[in-house]
Scaffold this active site. Sequence first.
Site, PDB file in Angstrom:
ATOM      1  N   GLY A  62      40.749  33.220  38.363  1.00 14.66           N
ATOM      2  CA  GLY A  62      42.045  34.150  38.932  1.00 14.66           C
ATOM      3  C   GLY A  62      42.944  34.631  38.036  1.00 14.66           C
ATOM      4  O   GLY A  62      44.106  34.839  38.107  1.00 14.66           O
ATOM      5  N   SER A  63      42.561  34.450  36.736  1.00 11.36           N
ATOM      6  CA  SER A  63      43.633  34.971  35.670  1.00 11.36           C
ATOM      7  C   SER A  63      44.015  36.215  35.895  1.00 11.36           C
ATOM      8  O   SER A  63      45.155  36.712  35.488  1.00 11.36           O
ATOM      9  CB  SER A  63      42.920  34.834  34.257  1.00 11.36           C
ATOM     10  N   ASN A  73      38.433  48.575  41.053  1.00  4.08           N
ATOM     11  CA  ASN A  73      37.657  47.271  40.712  1.00  4.08           C
ATOM     12  C   ASN A  73      37.851  47.019  39.035  1.00  4.08           C
ATOM     13  O   ASN A  73      38.112  48.090  38.483  1.00  4.08           O
ATOM     14  CB  ASN A  73      36.326  47.379  40.915  1.00  4.08           C
ATOM     15  N   HIS A 121      36.372  45.928  35.350  1.00  2.00           N
ATOM     16  CA  HIS A 121      35.156  45.326  35.069  1.00  2.00           C
ATOM     17  C   HIS A 121      34.861  45.226  33.668  1.00  2.00           C
ATOM     18  O   HIS A 121      35.566  46.005  32.919  1.00  2.00           O
ATOM     19  CB  HIS A 121      34.003  46.468  35.443  1.00  2.00           C
ATOM     20  N   SER A 158      37.407  48.312  32.065  1.00  2.00           N
ATOM     21  CA  SER A 158      37.528  49.400  32.864  1.00  2.00           C
ATOM     22  C   SER A 158      38.127  49.106  34.006  1.00  2.00           C
ATOM     23  O   SER A 158      37.723  48.010  34.758  1.00  2.00           O
ATOM     24  CB  SER A 158      36.123  49.980  33.150  1.00  2.00           C
ATOM     25  N   GLY A 210      28.266  52.833  45.131  1.00  2.00           N
ATOM     26  CA  GLY A 210      27.154  52.160  43.974  1.00  2.00           C
ATOM     27  C   GLY A 210      27.797  51.028  43.152  1.00  2.00           C
ATOM     28  O   GLY A 210      28.907  50.447  43.522  1.00  2.00           O
ATOM     29  N   ASP A 257      29.624  49.316  40.409  1.00  5.61           N
ATOM     30  CA  ASP A 257      30.304  49.704  39.032  1.00  5.61           C
ATOM     31  C   ASP A 257      30.122  51.388  38.529  1.00  5.61           C
ATOM     32  O   ASP A 257      30.080  51.583  37.567  1.00  5.61           O
ATOM     33  CB  ASP A 257      30.087  48.796  37.746  1.00  5.61           C
TER      34      ASP A 257
HETATM   35  C1  GRF Z   1      37.108  39.126  34.536  1.00  6.84           C
HETATM   36  O1  GRF Z   1      36.557  39.469  33.240  1.00  6.84           O
HETATM   37  C2  GRF Z   1      36.401  40.421  35.289  1.00  6.84           C
HETATM   38  O2  GRF Z   1      36.144  41.556  34.513  1.00  6.84           O
HETATM   39  C3  GRF Z   1      35.095  39.978  35.713  1.00  6.84           C
HETATM   40  O3  GRF Z   1      35.216  38.604  36.088  1.00  6.84           O
HETATM   41  C4  GRF Z   1      36.449  37.968  35.275  1.00  6.84           C
HETATM   42  C5  GRF Z   1      37.383  37.183  36.076  1.00  6.84           C
HETATM   43  O4  GRF Z   1      38.270  36.552  35.629  1.00  6.84           O
HETATM   44  N1  GRF Z   1      34.197  40.708  36.719  1.00  6.84           N
HETATM   45  P1  GRF Z   1      39.358  35.890  36.309  1.00  6.84           P
HETATM   46  O5  GRF Z   1      38.888  35.227  37.576  1.00  6.84           O
HETATM   47  O6  GRF Z   1      40.373  36.972  36.772  1.00  6.84           O
HETATM   48  O7  GRF Z   1      40.073  35.006  35.426  1.00  6.84           O
END
Ligand code: GRF
Length: 215
Positions: free
Chosen positions: A32-33, A127, A129, A156, A163, A165
């Site tokens: 959850g950062s 989203n 990614h 991104s 689809g 991503d």
């Molecule tokens: C992030 O790098 C995101 O892009 C990926 O999972 C990670 C989640 O990190 N899909 P956090 O839970 O927000 O710390």
Amino acid sequence: MSGDDVIQKIVDALKPCTHKKMAIGVLATGNGSNLQALIDFSKSTTCAYAIHAVITNNPQSRAPARAEQEGIANYVVDHREFSCKQDFESQLIMHLQEHQVELVVLAGFLRILTTHFLSHFVDRIVNLHPSLLPNHKGLHAIENALRAGDREAGCSVHLVDAGLDTGPMIAQSSCRIYRTDDLEALRERIQKLEHKLLPLVVNRIATRALEGTFT
Ligand code: GRF
């Protein structure tokens, strides 16, 4: 379609915004950062969004505690407790609607959403990614960038479609990959980019959506 055109598409789907700040719901699976980055940015005077609800599908996620700390409504909806995807998603939809969420932000949410969920928030889901899409879609994007010998990586933020991503790109941020990088080093570099990019994009959408709404 440019990033600005995609934002306009989202704004068209959002209008009219019914809150003074655009109401967002955040879905997260892990640490959850990125949710934290959204929370931290929401305290700035220029912020045009407010986090109305946080949902995780993972009882071990740190997202609920981060939300709780700020008095934000939060829920654990464990996908393993549902007999089908549609019931799981209906529960997500119920919580998001209960909190009048206008834009859904997938911030490290590691479940694939079906058209059942998407149909409730058409053009209103973004989203994050950890790759320079269309490169390295799906899970293990950072490992795959390293394995492929890429010289550049990044993150991104895109509009979600049916689809994996594949939705139209809103914005990307990139960094170099060094020959000495291991997974952790590269992940850390990409996450720093994510923590800046995601709140900026969400705020840009919110600012545009609110323009002219409360004058
Ligand atoms: C992030 O790098 C995101 O892009 C990926 O999972 C990670 C989640 O990190 N899909 P956090 O839970 O927000 O710390």
